[in-house]
Design a protein around this motif. Structure first.
Motif, mmCIF file in Angstrom:
data_model
loop_
_atom_site.group_PDB
_atom_site.id
_atom_site.type_symbol
_atom_site.label_atom_id
_atom_site.label_comp_id
_atom_site.label_asym_id
_atom_site.label_seq_id
_atom_site.Cartn_x
_atom_site.Cartn_y
_atom_site.Cartn_z
ATOM 1 N N LEU A 58 -3.764 2.378 8.450
ATOM 2 C CA LEU A 58 -3.620 2.564 7.008
ATOM 3 C C LEU A 58 -4.746 3.375 6.392
ATOM 4 N N GLY A 59 -5.658 3.836 7.210
ATOM 5 C CA GLY A 59 -6.673 4.763 6.729
ATOM 6 C C GLY A 59 -7.747 4.142 5.864
ATOM 7 N N PHE A 60 -8.134 2.907 6.146
ATOM 8 C CA PHE A 60 -9.219 2.300 5.380
ATOM 9 C C PHE A 60 -10.550 2.921 5.778
ATOM 10 N N ASP A 61 -11.385 3.152 4.772
ATOM 11 C CA ASP A 61 -12.694 3.739 5.003
ATOM 12 C C ASP A 61 -13.813 2.701 4.972
ATOM 13 N N HIS A 82 -8.415 -4.113 13.874
ATOM 14 C CA HIS A 82 -9.007 -2.785 14.000
ATOM 15 C C HIS A 82 -7.930 -1.706 13.899
ATOM 16 N N ASP A 83 -6.848 -1.885 14.643
ATOM 17 C CA ASP A 83 -5.779 -0.886 14.647
ATOM 18 C C ASP A 83 -5.070 -0.818 13.295
ATOM 19 N N TRP A 84 -4.899 -1.973 12.639
ATOM 20 C CA TRP A 84 -4.251 -2.003 11.324
ATOM 21 C C TRP A 84 -5.080 -1.251 10.297
ATOM 22 N N ILE A 86 0.833 -1.201 0.000
ATOM 23 C CA ILE A 86 0.000 0.000 0.000
ATOM 24 C C ILE A 86 0.865 1.248 0.000
ATOM 25 N N GLY A 87 1.925 1.221 0.777
ATOM 26 C CA GLY A 87 2.890 2.315 0.713
ATOM 27 C C GLY A 87 2.488 3.531 1.513
ATOM 28 N N GLU A 88 2.441 4.670 0.846
ATOM 29 C CA GLU A 88 2.270 5.954 1.524
ATOM 30 C C GLU A 88 0.958 6.010 2.303
ATOM 31 N N LEU A 126 -10.493 1.351 0.202
ATOM 32 C CA LEU A 126 -11.339 0.207 0.507
ATOM 33 C C LEU A 126 -10.504 -1.062 0.589
ATOM 34 N N LEU A 127 -10.861 -1.936 1.516
ATOM 35 C CA LEU A 127 -10.286 -3.267 1.605
ATOM 36 C C LEU A 127 -11.357 -4.265 1.207
#
Length: 266
Positions: free
Chosen positions: A178-181, A172-174, A135-137, A146-147
């Protein structure tokens, strides 16, 4: 605004041809930009079933992110399941990377299927570390992330025998890190939209979106269903579409807006 079709658990080999055509017509009517298939394209991972699934997906004419489900690896062919479980899936969908990014939306596919855990699936810390590198940055606020996975990453309320794929707090923390919405998944043949709280900070960290079985006769007391999703930075709308009298119709609507780092129901 990106318009996304989220379908799951097609189980070709047990499909209802009338439902397949009804789904195709309803998807065409939406005018989507992207397709996400969160696993179980087939019932028994047979070559003919994969070919039928591929023909249907291709007929929708959409850029797609497709990940395998537990039914997409052999059940009875134990040597193949152990040595090369995704051989047939890759032959069908290997040219479709489980990743999409265009500056407005980013979709990452996560394979939760394990050859020796045919039904329940598993996510490992090594896998998450690898995905984090891919995913990177850090996510920019200019797009929605989205995951997509097949199994429910948390405890599935509809399966008494289900076990968590990964320790809930770590997952949850992961996802937050990584900013998943949105997290899209299937497996349980039931639709679900459930925002997950951020904790004391207020608002929701991300939104769990489960799709029911799209075209299979293997319904579990609920209609065939799929999700229409519309996302843009700071906004998300999810519509659950269910089969009724031979056509897919609006069943439920969910809307969220993002502010102060969290999602809020509208």
């Amino acid at each position: 605004m990106k318009k996304i079709i989220h379908i799951s658990d097609l189980h070709f080999g047990t499909e209802d041809p009338d439902v397949v055509e009804a789904l195709r017509q309803d998807v065409d009517e939406f005018g989507a930009d992207l397709l996400v298939v969160s696993g179980d394209l087939t019932q028994r991972a047979k070559r003919a079933e994969f070919q039928a699934a591929k023909q249907f997906v291709d007929s929708l004419g959409l850029p797609s992110v497709i990940i395998p489900g537990n039914h997409d690896i052999p059940l009875y062919n134990l040597p193949l399941r152990v040595m090369n479980p995704f051989k047939k899936f890759n032959a069908c969908c290997g040219n479709r990377p489980a990743y999409f990014q265009d500056g407005e939306v980013e979709i990452i596919g996560l394979n939760s299927v394990r050859n020796l855990r045919w039904k329940s699936g598993r996510i490992s810390s090594e896998q998450l570390n690898s995905e984090e590198g891919r995913i990177g940055e850090d996510k920019s606020s200019a797009f929605v992330r989205l995951l997509a996975a097949h199994h429910n990453l948390f405890q599935a309320p509809v399966r008494k025998e289900s076990s968590k794929l990964f320790e809930t707090q770590l997952m949850h923390d992961w996802l937050i890190k990584l900013g998943f919405d949105l997290v899209l998944f299937g497996h349980d043949h039931r639709g679900l939209v459930k925002p997950v709280a951020r904790g004391k900070e207020g608002g929701y960290a991300f939104i769990l979106v489960q799709a029911g079985t799209a075209v299979s006769c293997r319904v579990r007391g609920v209609p065939n269903s799929y999700n229409r999703i519309e996302v843009s930075p700071g906004h998300c709308a999810i519509q659950v579409r269910e089969l009724e009298d031979g056509a897919f119709c609006r069943a439920q609507d969910f809307r969220f807006t993002q502010r102060e780092g969290g999602w809020y129901a509208v």
